[in-house]
Design an enzyme around this catalytic site. Structure first.
Site, PDB file in Angstrom:
ATOM      1  N   LYS A   1      20.282  97.749  72.940  1.00 41.33           N
ATOM      2  CA  LYS A   1      21.114  96.841  71.825  1.00 41.33           C
ATOM      3  C   LYS A   1      21.944  98.389  71.006  1.00 41.33           C
ATOM      4  CE  LYS A   1      20.966  93.985  67.757  1.00 41.33           C
ATOM      5  NZ  LYS A   1      22.218  94.800  66.998  1.00 41.33           N
TER       6      LYS A   1
ATOM      7  N   ARG B   1      31.131  95.588  68.014  1.00 41.63           N
ATOM      8  CA  ARG B   1      31.499  94.896  69.082  1.00 41.63           C
ATOM      9  C   ARG B   1      32.851  94.555  69.357  1.00 41.63           C
ATOM     10  NH1 ARG B   1      27.994  89.546  69.944  1.00 41.63           N
ATOM     11  NH2 ARG B   1      28.918  88.292  71.746  1.00 41.63           N
TER      12      ARG B   1
ATOM     13  N   ARG C   1      34.691  91.859  66.016  1.00 42.57           N
ATOM     14  CA  ARG C   1      33.815  90.807  66.066  1.00 42.57           C
ATOM     15  C   ARG C   1      34.366  89.827  64.875  1.00 42.57           C
ATOM     16  NH1 ARG C   1      27.237  91.399  64.676  1.00 42.57           N
ATOM     17  NH2 ARG C   1      27.095  89.602  63.427  1.00 42.57           N
TER      18      ARG C   1
ATOM     19  N   GLU D   1      30.784  96.634  73.505  1.00 40.40           N
ATOM     20  CA  GLU D   1      30.269  97.364  72.246  1.00 40.40           C
ATOM     21  C   GLU D   1      31.026  99.163  72.507  1.00 40.40           C
ATOM     22  OE1 GLU D   1      28.295  95.804  70.186  1.00 40.40           O
ATOM     23  OE2 GLU D   1      27.572  97.375  68.826  1.00 40.40           O
TER      24      GLU D   1
ATOM     25  N   PHE E   1      29.035  94.285  78.240  1.00 38.57           N
ATOM     26  CA  PHE E   1      28.000  93.383  78.756  1.00 38.57           C
ATOM     27  C   PHE E   1      28.244  92.201  78.911  1.00 38.57           C
ATOM     28  CE2 PHE E   1      27.928  93.862  73.980  1.00 38.57           C
ATOM     29  CZ  PHE E   1      28.328  92.549  73.458  1.00 38.57           C
TER      30      PHE E   1
ATOM     31  N   LYS F   1      17.575  89.524  69.455  1.00 33.03           N
ATOM     32  CA  LYS F   1      17.717  90.864  69.182  1.00 33.03           C
ATOM     33  C   LYS F   1      16.082  91.338  68.978  1.00 33.03           C
ATOM     34  CE  LYS F   1      19.867  89.739  64.952  1.00 33.03           C
ATOM     35  NZ  LYS F   1      20.592  89.703  63.962  1.00 33.03           N
TER      36      LYS F   1
HETATM   37  P1  AMP Z   1      23.218  91.763  64.589  1.00 30.62           P
HETATM   38  O1  AMP Z   1      24.509  92.210  64.132  1.00 30.62           O
HETATM   39  O2  AMP Z   1      21.992  92.503  64.283  1.00 30.62           O
HETATM   40  O3  AMP Z   1      23.118  90.236  64.458  1.00 30.62           O
HETATM   41  O4  AMP Z   1      23.016  91.906  66.150  1.00 30.62           O
HETATM   42  C1  AMP Z   1      24.217  91.438  66.856  1.00 30.62           C
HETATM   43  C2  AMP Z   1      25.188  92.588  67.606  1.00 30.62           C
HETATM   44  O5  AMP Z   1      24.531  93.255  68.323  1.00 30.62           O
HETATM   45  C3  AMP Z   1      26.476  92.019  68.217  1.00 30.62           C
HETATM   46  O6  AMP Z   1      27.460  91.454  67.443  1.00 30.62           O
HETATM   47  C4  AMP Z   1      26.745  93.403  68.775  1.00 30.62           C
HETATM   48  O7  AMP Z   1      27.737  93.944  68.030  1.00 30.62           O
HETATM   49  C5  AMP Z   1      25.518  94.139  68.964  1.00 30.62           C
HETATM   50  N1  AMP Z   1      25.197  94.311  70.144  1.00 30.62           N
HETATM   51  C6  AMP Z   1      24.966  95.909  70.652  1.00 30.62           C
HETATM   52  N2  AMP Z   1      24.376  95.724  71.898  1.00 30.62           N
HETATM   53  C7  AMP Z   1      24.673  94.298  72.318  1.00 30.62           C
HETATM   54  C8  AMP Z   1      24.222  93.798  73.668  1.00 30.62           C
HETATM   55  N3  AMP Z   1      23.680  94.612  74.637  1.00 30.62           N
HETATM   56  N4  AMP Z   1      24.646  92.421  73.884  1.00 30.62           N
HETATM   57  C9  AMP Z   1      25.019  91.824  72.814  1.00 30.62           C
HETATM   58  N5  AMP Z   1      25.275  92.299  71.469  1.00 30.62           N
HETATM   59  C10 AMP Z   1      25.096  93.718  71.491  1.00 30.62           C
END
Ligand code: AMP
Length: 536
Positions: free
Chosen positions: A227, A232, A247, A276, A316, A394
């Protein structure tokens, strides 16, 4: 041929908003919307829908009214209510005039906007003017948000709400969704899938409670990916044209020339990639999110910025390639196509696992490399546009806080007879008291519950129907996944997925983490996630 019906007077829309404001019942609001939407001509549907939700233009439309407070005040002062209104104002006229205001350009544009606004307001009755002004302010306050509107559209068109929502994810235009739903039905909605060069709402992930949950939800096998702590992006290419969206669907193409170059170098003439971008330092280590945002916001001096803050791209997902849409293909197949399309240096680190013992070292590797944690993705899952769910989890390392137990509730079921649900609190240095931020019944063994029950009884300060308040003497180390804002406790915060890791017999109430530290951790977490106002 039936004659084209007359344009609907704006007064009808004003009347509707009064009725919508008068009821707080969602079902009644929906019924009012249905009757109204069904009465409109096709070309009136999009503008009416936007005006009802207080937006004037579609979400994906970059036009803005550009009417500041000063202009508005002058316009209101200059507005003379026409005593003899020749024709009533119509919905379409109002929208056309708003469009003219937004499109006014040149040195004299402020005055032009004011004049236009004056003449628009001059044609309106008191009630109509109220609706127009609320739209200018971008806030209707009649309790019709996007969700209620989507339901109203579904009811009016006689199609299921889900397909309306999905179409909205793709089109990013509530008015267009309404028009298609009403006049082309479910078939029309289905045919409006992914469009290249137009942004699409990304699939989102849910926070995993623990690794067992992840494997169980994904049927015993899952793909874990790093992650990455960046931003994004979705990269669209159609022939020589490349567009990159954030995003939040803003167009960030111009700030990312090196990503555009990569996109143009790939061996396909049409695709939609997701990934990303991460800002890196000279050693290739990720830089804080704020540095990346500086790159994103840069409009001038992009070449210099490119040197100052180099970017690394990690891909990804692949959702479309050369005429083939992969949205409904399983993630396993999408990844295979992605591997075929892009050089491995741009692929996100990933592995397929069946045991949590395989996940833990991979999580450590991600953290050592300076990333945030892992994502776990179900191999058989399709891409759910704009949705958050358990197909993507996540996984972040748990954070720890030392907290005091300030009360305990009797358990039920298997924990009957034990004080087993603990109220957890941090120390508030400003008052000398404790601030509760959560409860947990997780983490202790049966034997520990047993002795804890005796111990807490001895510390009781008052007995309640449900258990005891206790002197805050027992300190526990608590793991959690996230600090959230919460109205439940006076502290204003709550922990997500709190569980006791250890009983800290070596610590006393003075060693408990402070409320100030909690607030600080919350702020840091917010910065790290990049969800702050700086996020695009
Ligand atoms: P969160 O913002 O904590 O809800 O986590 C989701 C975000 O993690 C996504 O919108 C992406 O921007 C980011 N992200 C980072 N690495 C990845 C990955 N391998 N696959 C999907 N999203 C990722």
């Amino acid at each position: 041929m039936s004659p084209i019906p007359d344009e609907t007077p704006f007064a009808r829309l004003a009347e509707l908003t009064t009725k919508l404001e008068a009821t707080s019942k969602r079902l009644e609001k929906r019924a009012l919307l249905v009757a109204f939407l069904k009465s409109l001509r096709r070309d009136e549907v999009p503008p009416a829908v936007h005006l009802i939700v207080g937006r004037i233009f579609a979400e994906s439309d970059s036009r803005a009214l550009n009417v500041g407070w000063a202009t508005l005040k002058k316009a209101l002062a200059g507005t003379k209510q026409a005593t003899l209104v020749p024709r009533p104002l119509t919905i379409l006229e109002a929208t056309r005039m708003f469009a003219q205001i937004a499109e006014a350009r040149g040195p004299d544009s402020t005055r032009a906007r004011r004049r236009l606004l004056e003449s628009l307001l001059g044609r309106a009755s008191e009630e109509e003017r109220d609706v127009l002004l609320r739209n200018v302010f971008g806030e209707m306050r009649i309790g019709v948000n996007e969700g209620v509107m989507l339901e109203g559209i579904a009811d009016a068109a006689g199609v299921d709400a889900e397909s309306v929502r999905t179409a909205h994810m793709f089109l990013g235009d509530l008015g267009m969704v309404a028009e298609i739903a009403l006049f082309e039905g479910a078939v029309g909605l289905r045919s409006r899938g992914l469009r290249l060069l137009a942004p699409m709402k990304p699939m989102l992930a849910e926070m995993a409670e623990d690794l067992d949950e992840v494997l169980a939800e994904h049927g015993g096998q899952t793909a874990v990916e790093f992650k990455l702590d960046g931003a994004r992006i979705q990269i669209h290419r159609k022939g020589d044209v490349v567009r990159i969206f954030s995003r939040r669907l803003s167009d960030v193409t111009d700030s990312l020339p090196e990503i555009v170059a990569i996109a143009k170098s790939l061996p396909a003439s049409e695709f939609l990639l997701e990934g990303e971008v991460v800002a890196i330092n000279a050693d290739g280590k990720p830089l804080p999110f704020q540095d990346l945002m500086r790159r994103f916001r840069r409009v001038h001096g992009i070449a210099a910025a490119q040197e100052e803050i180099p970017l690394k791209l990690y891909l990804f997902d692949l959702l479309h390639v050369d005429g083939q849409t992969l949205i409904d293909a399983p993630y396993r197949a999408r990844w295979e196509s992605l591997e075929r399309l892009v050089p491995s240096e741009y692929l996100t680190a990933r592995r397929i696992v069946t045991h949590k013992q395989e996940i833990e070292p991979f999580l450590q590797a991600a953290l050592v490399a300076g990333h945030e944690g892992l994502m776990a993705k179900a191999l058989d899952s399709t891409y759910s546009v704009g949705k958050r769910g358990k197909k993507w989890f996540k996984i972040k390392p748990a954070d720890l806080l030392d907290m005091a137990i300030v009360a305990a509730e009797w358990g039920s079921g298997r924990r009957e007879g034990w004080l087993s649900n603990y109220w957890l609190a941090v120390r508030d240095e400003s008052t000398g008291g404790f601030q509760m931020i959560g409860k947990t019944f997780k983490g202790l063994t049966d034997a520990e519950f047993e002795t804890m029950t005796e111990r807490l009884r001895g510390l009781a300060t008052s007995e309640e129907r449900w258990g005891f308040h206790v002197r805050p003497e027992v300190v526990v180390e608590v793991a959690y996944n996230e600090i959230q804002r919460s109205p439940h406790y006076p502290s204003g915060f709550a922990l997500r997925f709190a569980r006791i890791v250890r009983i800290r017999d070596d610590k006393g109430p003075d060693d408990v983490d402070t409320y100030a530290r909690l607030k600080d951790l919350y702020k840091k977490q917010f910065e790290r996630k990049g969800r702050g106002p700086a996020d695009l």
